[in-house]
Design an enzyme around this catalytic site. Sequence first.
Site, PDB file in Angstrom:
ATOM      1  N   HIS A  59      -5.565  -3.308  -2.546  1.00 28.09           N
ATOM      2  CA  HIS A  59      -5.225  -2.321  -3.571  1.00 28.09           C
ATOM      3  C   HIS A  59      -5.202  -2.919  -4.976  1.00 28.09           C
ATOM      4  O   HIS A  59      -4.824  -2.240  -5.921  1.00 28.09           O
ATOM      5  CB  HIS A  59      -3.870  -1.681  -3.263  1.00 28.09           C
ATOM      6  N   SER A 103       0.799  -1.225   0.000  1.00 26.46           N
ATOM      7  CA  SER A 103       0.000   0.000   0.000  1.00 26.46           C
ATOM      8  C   SER A 103       0.831   1.274   0.000  1.00 26.46           C
ATOM      9  O   SER A 103       0.337   2.317  -0.399  1.00 26.46           O
ATOM     10  CB  SER A 103      -0.974  -0.001   1.174  1.00 26.46           C
ATOM     11  N   LYS A 126     -12.051   0.750  -1.724  1.00 30.47           N
ATOM     12  CA  LYS A 126     -11.003   1.359  -2.544  1.00 30.47           C
ATOM     13  C   LYS A 126     -11.477   1.427  -3.999  1.00 30.47           C
ATOM     14  O   LYS A 126     -12.335   2.240  -4.310  1.00 30.47           O
ATOM     15  CB  LYS A 126      -9.700   0.618  -2.300  1.00 30.47           C
TER      16      LYS A 126
END
Length: 389
Positions: free
Chosen positions: A207, A179, A239
């Site tokens: 992610h 990340s 996300k």
Amino acid sequence: MTGDPFTSTLERTFARLRDQGLWRRRERRQSPQGPSIQVDGQTLLSFASNDYLGLANDPRLVEALCQGARRYGVGAGASHLLGGHSEAHHELEEALAAFVGTPRALIFSTGYMANLALLTTLCPRHGRVFEDRRNHASLIDAARLAQADRHRYRDVASLERALAAAAPGGLVVSDGVFSMDGDTADVPGLLALAQAHGAGLVLDDAHAFGVVGPQGRGTPAAAGLGHDPALVHMGTLGKAFGVFGAFVAASKDVIEALIQTARPYIYTTALPPALAACASTSLAIAIAEDHRRVELNERIHQFRAGATQLGLRILPSSTPIQPVILGDAARALDVSARLREQGLYVPAVRPPTVPAGTARLRITLSATHTRADVERLLGALSALPPDTA
Ligand SMILES: *Cc1c(COP(=O)(O)O)cnc(C)c1O
């Protein structure tokens, strides 16, 4: 006289954080996420969110959330095992399992809780957990909560040595995309090592989902891997999917074990059903709209080519996370403040979130950034004063 039991201790903590340049403050955003945001009353071009596909403010998602609320109301009202589990949750779980290519999937309220649930369920007390040094804080905390025997590794070679020195079994735990650095784990390498040692692999693709691999199916799919019972795959919905919540996709037995025994699953209120309905809409859009990934990758290439030309210290990342390493915390804060004066929102990330001496700008790109947006960022970075520290 009875004194305040907190202040004297807390003041020492505050002084230390201020001395180290680690004091943090929250700013107030007045707009939705997107390339252009309003923060503390100022309009800024943002390179800060994890809304990689630009879905967090998509009108179709807003509508799906409203429709979900009209059908289910707002709160789930209970935990999943005591009446909180809705049709909307169930449909989302089935869609996620199909998307990831696993027999089952299970929704959690947050990624942090999903990771706590995974490690406490899959690792017996004093069981061995092998973690990449750069893993997300929730994976580190999860191993602590599981009271695991913890090992940190640097790369696949050092993991191999650590596994060889230990008895068979255990869990290998890694981010799929790191990340703070944006690079991708060697998932086939990790899985092969885990299998060779009778260990499981827990992969946190927070992610990666929506972004990496065909149709955004994550790092194993990007490497050509299909479902494997040794692999437990975790992702979040807050996300690239632009919503909120998280999920685990895995074999039937792993999912059943989580439902039956995971305290962070059992003892908490279910995600609002309207959010689950909204996430189903988002998943369908993310799968269908390949052009978002194409545009995102164009921006990533544009940024990397420009940053390389400027001689900036970037990292080997092919993902929307594109850090620029600046060194000490003060320099990172200063650069971030200068960009801010030019109308750019690019947060500095400092230790302990990243190792000492690697404070950085954490630039994140989105499919909704234009070519001109990235040009403006590069222009501002090229005008920075040289590092005089
Ligand atoms: C964001 C993130 C989490 C936590 O997910 P939340 O849903 O925000 O709690 C877990 N792991 C990684 C790698 C993350 O980036």
